[in-house]
Design an enzyme around this catalytic site. Structure first.
Site, mmCIF file in Angstrom:
data_model
loop_
_atom_site.group_PDB
_atom_site.id
_atom_site.type_symbol
_atom_site.label_atom_id
_atom_site.label_comp_id
_atom_site.label_asym_id
_atom_site.label_seq_id
_atom_site.Cartn_x
_atom_site.Cartn_y
_atom_site.Cartn_z
ATOM 1 N N VAL A 211 4.328 0.947 1.960
ATOM 2 C CA VAL A 211 4.480 -0.272 2.739
ATOM 3 C C VAL A 211 4.686 -1.441 1.781
ATOM 4 O O VAL A 211 3.920 -1.623 0.837
ATOM 5 C CB VAL A 211 3.248 -0.531 3.638
ATOM 6 N N GLY B 35 0.822 -1.194 0.000
ATOM 7 C CA GLY B 35 0.000 0.000 0.000
ATOM 8 C C GLY B 35 0.854 1.241 0.000
ATOM 9 O O GLY B 35 2.053 1.191 0.271
ATOM 10 N N LYS C 186 8.087 -0.574 6.066
ATOM 11 C CA LYS C 186 7.598 0.769 5.798
ATOM 12 C C LYS C 186 8.763 1.683 5.460
ATOM 13 O O LYS C 186 9.699 1.806 6.233
ATOM 14 C CB LYS C 186 6.845 1.298 7.013
ATOM 15 N N ASP D 128 -2.515 9.417 15.092
ATOM 16 C CA ASP D 128 -3.084 9.103 13.766
ATOM 17 C C ASP D 128 -3.933 7.836 13.845
ATOM 18 O O ASP D 128 -3.798 6.945 13.015
ATOM 19 C CB ASP D 128 -1.947 8.940 12.743
ATOM 20 N N GLY E 275 0.691 5.409 1.182
ATOM 21 C CA GLY E 275 -0.052 6.465 1.860
ATOM 22 C C GLY E 275 0.701 7.766 1.766
ATOM 23 O O GLY E 275 1.678 7.880 1.025
#
Lengths: 211, 493
Positions: free
Chosen positions: B133, B126, B148, B242, B128
């Site tokens: 990641v 993914g 990450k 977060d 962001g």
């Protein structure tokens, strides 16, 4: 529209996932975009919202694409897309009900939400839309496989419902030929639809690993 | 022998032959004869039409044709729009690595993408606002990790990288069953990385996409897990900043939920969010009012607000504060009063609606005091739900409603009384009576007895003297000092 509706649908998914090219993305959007947006329009969602929601459903699909795997034992893409779209629609309705600003359309969803189980009815509506979409995609495909006069015969007799005699005169062929041409197209259409159904129910399936 | 024209008309083809023609399976000779015959025989034409009706779904075909025609213009407009928005997520994995600034070395296993330090990179999981990641294979330990990496613009100068590593190491020290374990923190090719436990059950964001709104019980269970994780982090002086569904991961589908990406939000400047407007991950929807206002000194209650947003979303399927742009959402968070979740979904239990209101107070001091207190409220709800589901779920009891299995048992620490998601959160049991002791008390404070038996053994009395508790918020103090490390209340000596 794809020339390979049906059995190669899985490979379309695979290509969107693996090649991630602009072309396979377009193919993907062309196939499922109208399905999602028409379903939403039928529910009375206005055009501007339909576009937004369709895009959101695609965003979800795209976000999940990297984790797609193909496993015949697991759920299928078709069912998953249905679930995602219906859930997104229901959430949208819930929000609309809070802020009833959108003109028109609300009547349809109000009727829906008053049903004892709106979900079943939505699923049935989706399935109907899916069948039509499959047929339509099949027509698109067959149109390109047969000669123009054959397609015209089918179009005029079946789609427009003109009498065989009139079509025969218009296209300069015999009535018997009109019948034969019509049958050719019908037969191929059914074949293509059957192939597609096979993907939906028995064929290779796409699934999400955490389903 | 050839038949005359009139003869052919008279001899009607058998229904078998007609069916073969209708199914496009006739022999050429047969076909030619039927074509000619149909020209002349009205009866056969009628019969043939009838046969086609039964063989093919003509009605459906006509409908599909009409449908396509009716929607053509709208479909084309939409298709153009969707095609144009070719998602940036769908870039080639290899290209993504290059964009990250990685110099891909050949992987050890050729089916993988590249080698990066001690890892073989398998694929992109993914992307962001903060970074990318990757799913990677750790060569030495033969295990999967989620790797990450920071985006190039986030990496900045060596000072920024040092700060990143400092923060990440602090977070790595957190060990808790509801917190995603950090295996390693380091720097490779001048690029800081975090290697985390890989959880294959997907994120809460996926669950929201697929299933929101959730049953109140499930929503409360998940938020309870998140709060237990936060309580542990807060007691160790770490604020998450977060909390959002994408940062809540599952080992498998279902519980226990694990919280990831602690404190990383601090490393990312607010600019990242602004430039990333429109990107799915760059959402301010879960930020607290004080966070939106840009306050530097955020307290632990910023996290509690975010959990409130998550709980609201799980219960209703909608976000409490919405807007057409990032700015509009931020404004809504600060100014729009919290909507009633029951208005969106009448089946939301009043008790949970009240919890949501409390968590979503604009003024931090009006929210729950600690994650622990918030968790206790949910614990209470789950407890009551387990004993009498009808009363607490707020759903009308209907005969065809499938009965839910009872809620998972809730454990609590016999020393500090904190409620735990499962027996897994236990660190051990009392030396004298086998009552459970939570992981915190057990490993961080060396407590080996329940409260009743405290002082009976040498180990316990030592442990008890270390574990001072705040009289206001009940948090265990990890450091000395006159004020509570969590709520700032004065400690009693």
């Amino acid at each position: 529209m794809s020339d390979r509706v049906g059995t190669t649908r899985v490979s379309l998914l695979a290509r969107v996932k693996d090649l991630r090219s602009q072309e396979s993305w377009k193919e993907f959007v062309d196939l499922y975009g109208p399905l999602i947006s028409r379903f939403l329009r039928k529910l009375g969602v206005v055009e501007a919202d339909t576009a937004d929601l369709t895009q959101e459903v695609f965003a979800i699909v795209v976000r999940r694409l990297p984790s797609f795997k193909y496993d015949p034992a697991k759920g299928r893409f078709r069912g998953w897309l249905k679930t995602v779209t219906i859930r997104r629609a229901l959430r949208f309705f819930a929000q609309q009900r809070r802020t009833p600003l959108s003109p028109g359309g609300t009547a349809v969803l109000e009727v829906f939400l008053q049903q004892p189980d709106p979900h079943d009815q939505l699923e049935e509506m989706w399935e109907q839309e899916w069948r039509q979409r499959v047929l339509e995609a099949a027509m698109d495909q067959v149109r390109r496989q047969v000669s123009q006069p054959i397609w015209r015969t089918f179009q005029m007799t079946v789609l427009h419902g003109s009498p065989a005699q009139q079509v025969a005169e218009g296209l300069g062929m015999s009535v018997g030929q009109v019948y034969v041409n019509k049958c050719r197209v019908l037969k191929r259409l059914r074949q293509v639809v059957e192939d597609t159904d096979e993907f939906g129910t028995n064929g290779p399936k796409a699934h999400l690993p955490n389903e | 022998m050839s038949l005359g024209r009139m003869d052919r008309k008279r001899i009607c083809p058998t229904s078998d032959v007609m069916q073969r023609v209708a199914e496009d399976a006739a022999e050429p000779q047969e076909l030619a004869e039927v074509v000619e015959h149909l020209d002349l025989c009205r009866e056969c034409r009628a019969q043939f039409d009838h046969m086609l009706e039964s063989l093919y779904d003509l009605r459906g075909i006509v409908d599909a044709g009409r449908n396509a025609l009716q929607h053509r213009t709208d479909d084309d407009t939409l298709s153009a729009r969707l095609t144009a928005s070719f998602p940036s997520v769908l870039v080639d994995d290899r290209q993504a690595l290059v964009e990250l600034g990685l110099k891909p070395e050949p992987p050890r296993d050729p089916t993988y993408l590249a080698r990066y330090g001690p890892y073989d990179i398998m694929r992109v999981l993914g992307a962001g606002a903060t970074g990318v990641v990757l799913l990677a294979h750790e060569l030495a330990l033969e295990r999967r990790v989620a790797l990450k990496l920071m985006r190039p613009q986030q990496r900045g100068d060596s000072d920024a990288r040092r700060r990143f590593l400092f923060e990440a190491r602090a977070v790595a020290r957190l060990t808790h069953p509801n917190i995603v374990t950090i295996h390693a923190v380091g720097e490779e090719q001048r690029m800081p990385f975090i290697a985390m436990e890989f959880l294959k059950g997907g994120s809460l964001a996926d669950l929201v996409d697929d299933e929101a709104p959730l049953e109140p019980l499930q929503a409360a269970e998940i938020c309870h897990d998140i709060l237990v994780a936060l309580a542990h982090a807060h007691e160790n002086g770490i604020i998450h900043r977060d909390v959002k569904p994408a940062n809540v991961l599952f080992p498998d589908r279902g519980r226990p939920a694990k919280l990831a990406d602690f404190g990383l939000a601090r490393i990312v400047s607010a600019d990242a969010l602004r430039t990333q407007e429109g990107v799915i991950s760059g959402t301010p929807s879960y930020m607290s009012p004080e966070q939106v206002a840009g306050e530097k000194d955020l307290g632990i209650r910023t996290d509690l607000f975010s959990v409130g947003v998550v709980l609201f979303e799980l219960l209703t399927g909608a976000l409490p504060f919405q807007g057409k742009s990032v700015w509009a959402v931020m404004q809504a968070i600060r100014e729009v009063p919290t909507p009633d979740p029951r208005e969106l979904r009448p089946s939301v239990p009043t008790e949970l609606a009240e919890v949501v209101y409390r968590a979503l107070e604009k003024e931090p001091s009006r929210r729950f005091l600690t994650a622990h207190e918030f968790a206790q409220r949910l614990h209470g709800f789950l407890d009551r739900a387990a004993s009498g589901p009808e009363e607490t779920t707020g759903l009308p009891s209907s005969p065809n409603r499938v009965e839910r299995p009872a809620a998972l048992p809730i454990y609590s620490c016999s020393y500090c009384r904190v409620s735990l998601a499962s027996a897994l959160s236990m660190g051990g049991s009392c030396e004298h009576c086998d009552r459970g002791i939570c992981f915190d008390c057990w490993s961080a404070h060396g407590i080996r007895t329940c409260r009743e038996h405290a002082g009976r053994s040498q180990t316990a009395s030592q442990g008890a003297s270390v574990a001072r508790r705040c009289p206001q918020c009940n948090a265990i103090q990890t450091r000395g000092g006159r004020y509570c490390g969590v709520c700032g209340h004065r400690m009693v000596d």
